[in-house]
Design an enzyme around this catalytic site. Structure first.
Site, PDB file in Angstrom:
ATOM      1  N   HIS A 144     -29.658   8.684  42.798  1.00 22.19           N
ATOM      2  CA  HIS A 144     -31.217   8.552  43.295  1.00 22.19           C
ATOM      3  C   HIS A 144     -30.901   7.127  43.441  1.00 22.19           C
ATOM      4  CE1 HIS A 144     -32.826  12.192  41.014  1.00 22.19           C
ATOM      5  NE2 HIS A 144     -32.644  12.547  42.459  1.00 22.19           N
ATOM      6  N   GLU A 202     -30.457   9.773  30.444  1.00 19.95           N
ATOM      7  CA  GLU A 202     -31.620   9.133  31.490  1.00 19.95           C
ATOM      8  C   GLU A 202     -31.737   7.743  30.762  1.00 19.95           C
ATOM      9  OE1 GLU A 202     -33.580   9.783  33.835  1.00 19.95           O
ATOM     10  OE2 GLU A 202     -33.356  12.297  34.381  1.00 19.95           O
ATOM     11  N   HIS A 249     -28.668   8.733  35.074  1.00 19.19           N
ATOM     12  CA  HIS A 249     -30.321   8.627  35.788  1.00 19.19           C
ATOM     13  C   HIS A 249     -31.322   7.636  34.824  1.00 19.19           C
ATOM     14  CE1 HIS A 249     -29.272  11.925  38.371  1.00 19.19           C
ATOM     15  NE2 HIS A 249     -28.821  12.249  37.936  1.00 19.19           N
ATOM     16  N   GLU A 284     -32.572   4.162  41.583  1.00 19.82           N
ATOM     17  CA  GLU A 284     -32.146   4.341  39.779  1.00 19.82           C
ATOM     18  C   GLU A 284     -30.771   3.140  39.883  1.00 19.82           C
ATOM     19  OE1 GLU A 284     -31.989   8.551  38.861  1.00 19.82           O
ATOM     20  OE2 GLU A 284     -34.126   8.720  38.974  1.00 19.82           O
TER      21      GLU A 284
END
Length: 248
Positions: free
Chosen positions: A60, A221, A168, A63
């Site tokens: 993404h 994450e 992420h 990010e």
């Protein structure tokens, strides 16, 4: 000097002096092109290993902390110590545009040809403090994959990594239903808890695609964090990962 533990052994590596870390010592290799024609690049491992993996960020485009962290780690580590292939960003168009999705407004992490892929689009959360996920994006075409997805699949088929670690933001956990030793090691390195899933549906995700092919994929994450603070807090963890020899 960087010290870390791999398979219960202390590893010590002399890092590149900070004054010399502006440039990459490893030349990246192109594995395709983005929608807008940007090169898709990976840094090949420099160590022959039966446990070579793939470390991936930038799925993404908004990010960016893990991209900066991985880049700094690559530029800090002597080239001959890199044990895994590294992709700093699989979505360079979105990095340039500051968007989650690629230039076709497709969320690449919902555009892999999985059994649960859906053509009906998906939604994401505008920011960490937005109470609902309601921003609409596309999920692509299962029969005509996005170039970034198609190229990554081809690279994985070519390089055959033993595992994937996909970075992420900003949920602050390590996602691995198997609670593998590698996931536990990553949780310790990045000071993050391990969870079984992200607690919402993810049709067409990269992790699902890997799972359908029995390719271990662990999602890290990071929390909501700036690139600068990521480098300050997690550089050692990124450097350790690039050298880690997991017991698979």
């Amino acid at each position: 000097m960087n010290r870390y533990y791999s398979n219960n052994q202390e590893i010590t590596v002399s890092l590149i002096p900070r004054t010399e870390r502006a440039a990459f010592l490893i030349t990246p290799t192109s594995y395709g092109k983005s929608v807008l024609g940007a090169p898709l690049l990976y840094f090949p491992a420099q160590v022959e290993s039966n446990s070579r993996g793939l470390i991936l960020a930038g799925t993404h485009g908004d990010e960016t902390a893990s991209i900066a962290g991985l880049s700094c780690a690559l530029r800090s580590l002597p080239a001959e110590c890199l044990k895994h292939d590294v992709i700093l960003s699989m979505n360079p168009d979105a990095n340039q545009l500051g968007t989650r999705a690629n230039a076709n407004q497709v969320d690449l992490n919902r555009a892999f040809p999985t059994q649960n892929w859906t053509e009906h689009g998906t939604v994401y959360r505008w920011s960490s403090h937005t109470p609902v996920r309601d921003v609409k994006v596309k999920t692509g075409d299962k029969e005509q994959l996005e170039p970034e997805v198609d190229a990554l699949i081809s690279l994985i088929e070519l390089r055959r990594p033993k595992f994937v670690v996909s970075f992420h933001e900003p949920l602050a956990f390590v996602d691995d239903p198997a609670h593998s030793d590698l996931a536990k090691w990553l949780g310790k390195q990045f000071n993050l808890p391990i969870v079984d899933d992200v607690d919402y549906e993810t049709p067409g995700s990269f992790g699902t695609w890997c799972n359908e092919r029995q390719l271990p994929c662990i999602t890290v994450e990071l929390p909501p964090i700036s690139a600068d603070l990521t480098i300050e807090k997690h550089l050692d963890a990124f450097i350790a990962l690039l050298q880690h020899d997991p017991d698979l």
